[in-house]
Every structure is written in C-alpha cells, then in structure tokens.
Design a protein around this motif. Structure first.
Motif, short mmCIF file in Angstrom:
data_model
loop_
_atom_site.label_atom_id
_atom_site.label_comp_id
_atom_site.label_asym_id
_atom_site.label_seq_id
_atom_site.Cartn_x
_atom_site.Cartn_y
_atom_site.Cartn_z
N GLN A 50 -1.77 0.26 -4.93
CA GLN A 50 -1.84 -1.02 -4.23
C GLN A 50 -1.40 -2.12 -5.17
OE1 GLN A 50 -5.05 -1.67 -1.47
NE2 GLN A 50 -5.32 -3.78 -2.14
N GLU A 108 -5.51 4.31 -6.76
CA GLU A 108 -6.74 4.82 -6.15
C GLU A 108 -7.13 6.13 -6.82
OE1 GLU A 108 -7.80 6.90 -2.02
OE2 GLU A 108 -7.30 4.76 -1.80
N SER A 120 -3.14 4.15 2.62
CA SER A 120 -3.64 4.54 1.32
C SER A 120 -5.03 5.12 1.40
CB SER A 120 -3.68 3.31 0.39
OG SER A 120 -4.61 2.36 0.87
N ARG A 176 0.88 -1.17 0.00
CA ARG A 176 0.00 0.00 0.00
C ARG A 176 0.91 1.22 0.00
NH1 ARG A 176 -4.88 -2.57 1.63
NH2 ARG A 176 -4.49 -4.42 2.91
N SER A 191 -5.56 1.74 6.59
CA SER A 191 -4.35 1.64 5.79
C SER A 191 -3.93 3.03 5.34
CB SER A 191 -4.60 0.76 4.55
OG SER A 191 -5.09 1.54 3.51
N THR A 210 -7.77 3.54 1.60
CA THR A 210 -8.72 2.73 0.86
C THR A 210 -9.95 2.45 1.70
OG1 THR A 210 -6.90 1.68 -0.28
CG2 THR A 210 -9.00 0.55 -0.36
N THR A 265 -8.89 -4.94 -0.57
CA THR A 265 -8.75 -3.50 -0.55
C THR A 265 -8.37 -2.96 0.81
OG1 THR A 265 -11.14 -3.36 -0.21
CG2 THR A 265 -10.32 -3.10 -2.45
N SER A 266 -8.74 -3.63 1.90
CA SER A 266 -8.35 -3.17 3.22
C SER A 266 -8.54 -4.28 4.22
CB SER A 266 -9.17 -1.95 3.65
OG SER A 266 -10.53 -2.30 3.79
#
Length: 312
Positions: free
Chosen positions: A115, A82, A278, A52, A276, A280, A269-270
């Motif tokens: 990611q 993203e 990122s 990530r 996370s 997300t 995705t998480s």
C-alpha cells in the motif's frame, strides 16, 4: 574496419534502447491487482492517492520495485507492506530520485501485498470549481486495474472522464465510483479527469478535537465535594491508563518480531464498507493504532489523540 565500427554502433544502439525501456515500463514484475483510490479533499485540501497492490504469483520475493509519482508531490506519505502472518501493514524504507516531472520511489518488499499513499497538490481550485487529472504512467504490467473515486459530501456537478456510472454509498456515508479498467500492459498509461464544484473548503474527514466526556466542576467547589471527587477519579484513571499502556507495550514487544518493532499502521488502511484487493483488515481490537488508548466500537476518532479509526 568499417564493419567493426558498424557493429559497435549497433551494439550501442541496442543498449540505449534497452536503457530507455527500463526507465519507463519495467517488464520483469507484474501486478496481479492494482486498485487506485482517489480521495479529493479527504483530510487535507489535496488529492489523496492510494495504491493497493498485489504482486503476481510469478514475482520472486523479496522484490525491488520503482514507482513514479508526480514531482510536485515530493515524497510519498507512506510506503508499506502487509505481513502475511498477522495481516497488518508495516512501513518500508524507500529512496527517491527526481526525474523530470516525476519522482522515482524505490523500495524492496518482502510481501506480495503493498500500500502506497501520497497527497497530490495538483487538485486545482478556481472559486468553487475543482479540477484534477490523474495519470498512471504504466510502470508495470497490471492484470486487473480498478479505479475508485470518493466524492466529497458537498460536491455538486460531479463529472468523471471516463464515466464511472452511478456511485455507491459506503458505510461511512460517502459515495464511491468504481471503474474496472482491466488489463494494462507495461508502458500503457491510464488517464482520469475529474471536475466538480464545492462552495466550501470543508474536508470529508477532518480531525475532530478531543472533547471531555463530562463538564468539570467549578473551582469554587469545596474539598470533599464533587470537585475533589473528580480530581481523585482523574488521578486514578491516569494511573490506570499508565499501567494499561505499560502492559500493552510489554505485550507488543513479546508478540512482534524484533525487525518489526519500529513499524506502525498506515492511516488509510481500508475504506469503510468497501473491500480492497489487498485484503487489508479494518481496526483490530478496541485500541487506537496511533496512541494505544482504548476506544469504543462506535468511535470514528480516537478520543485521546484524534486519529481517525477504521470501522469494522
């Protein structure tokens, strides 16, 4: 004449050193944040590795990146960025090139948030004993590196080097270990070794088979009775699903830009209960990201296609 030859050799030597530096670490791009997730025996009997990434504000977009993954992997499972507008992850095209023990994965990203996922078959099994060694090769400078390791539910004798202290249980019931590595310069590697025992080959998140919501009446039921009624309900329900799917498809085409219509969500995705870097988001809305069928808030897997759902 000798001076010219000496000058030429010096120029060639400088050029060669510059080339070898570029093959390894790349100093023109910096990661503001990098979280490396290691999930052993999650939904495959391998090690799921998730990167990530958040690029530093100094990186100009679109940016071209090249990351190395073990050659035994072959190719990544997913490479995605993203979208800053909707917070969703979309697939990126990438190319691969074998280089010794590594595969160089190259791609261009329009977004600073990325990611990357791959399954590493390097998780060794000798009876109940499992061992794994992870290496971050230091392709880029990282301002803040964090490593998160997920422990399988039935794992015992859990050992991590370096030690990550006590684990934290997430909302999914699994235990996670965090290690704040901090800043790493380009070309600086990081190694993590994992060892544990597991008496079975059960996965942490196996794909659940789709089960009917209610038992179907026997074929001997009379027309007009429960069997006939259920068939009629099934036919009407199928028609409703087709209509709903058509409406969702039309809505998606009108909402998603043309260049993103072939994209899809990533599977991982998480992590449940753990944020996370990122940013997300978990599952948005009450529809399966894989097949589009409606799901219930408490569902962990799609009842239609079996895809694992991200919990909000």
């Amino acid at each position: 004449m000798l001076e010219r030859w000496g000058l030429g050799l010096l120029i060639l030597l400088i050029g060669f050193l510059g080339f070898t530096h570029d093959v390894g670490a790349q100093s023109d791009i910096t990661f503001a944040n990098l979280e490396i997730d290691l999930w052993p025996e999650y939904d495959r009997p391998d090690m799921l590795v998730i990167y990530r990434i958040t690029l530093d504000n100094s990186v100009k977009l679109p940016a071209q990146l090249t990351l190395r993954i073990p050659a035994t992997v072959g190719a990544p499972y997913n490479v995605a960025y993203e979208d800053t507008a909707d917070g969703m992850l979309y697939n990126l095209n990438y190319s691969t090139q074998i280089e010794g023990d590594w595969v160089r994965v190259s791609f261009t990203t329009p977004s600073p948030v990325l990611q990357i996922e791959y399954y590493d078959p390097g998780l060794k099994k000798e009876g109940a004993l499992r061992t794994f060694e992870y290496l971050w090769p230091g392709d880029y400078a990282v301002r803040d590196l964090t490593v998160v390791v997920q422990q399988p539910p039935t794992a015992t004798g859990w050992t991590l080097i370096p030690s990550m202290g006590s684990g934290v249980k997430g909302e999914d019931g699994l235990t996670y270990y965090h290690y704040a590595v901090g800043e790493l310069k380009a070309g600086t590697s990081f190694v993590l070794r994992l060892r544990y025992e597991k008496a079975n080959d059960d996965l942490s998140a196996p794909m659940q088979p789709v089960q009917p919501a209610a038992p179907i009446e026997s074929a001997g039921s009379e027309p007009g009775g429960p069997w006939y009624t259920q068939v009629w309900v099934i036919v009407m329900g199928a028609g409703g699903v087709l209509i709903l799917t058509g409406l969702l498809w039309w809505f998606a085409l009108t909402r998603v830009p043309a260049q993103e219509r072939t994209s899809k969500r990533l599977r991982h995705t998480s992590r449940a209960g753990i944020s996370s870097p990122s940013g997300t988001s978990p599952l948005r809305g009450l529809y399966c990201p894989a097949c589009g069928h409606r799901v219930q808030p408490e569902d962990r897997f799609c009842r239609t296609c079996g895809t694992r759902l991200q919990q909000g």
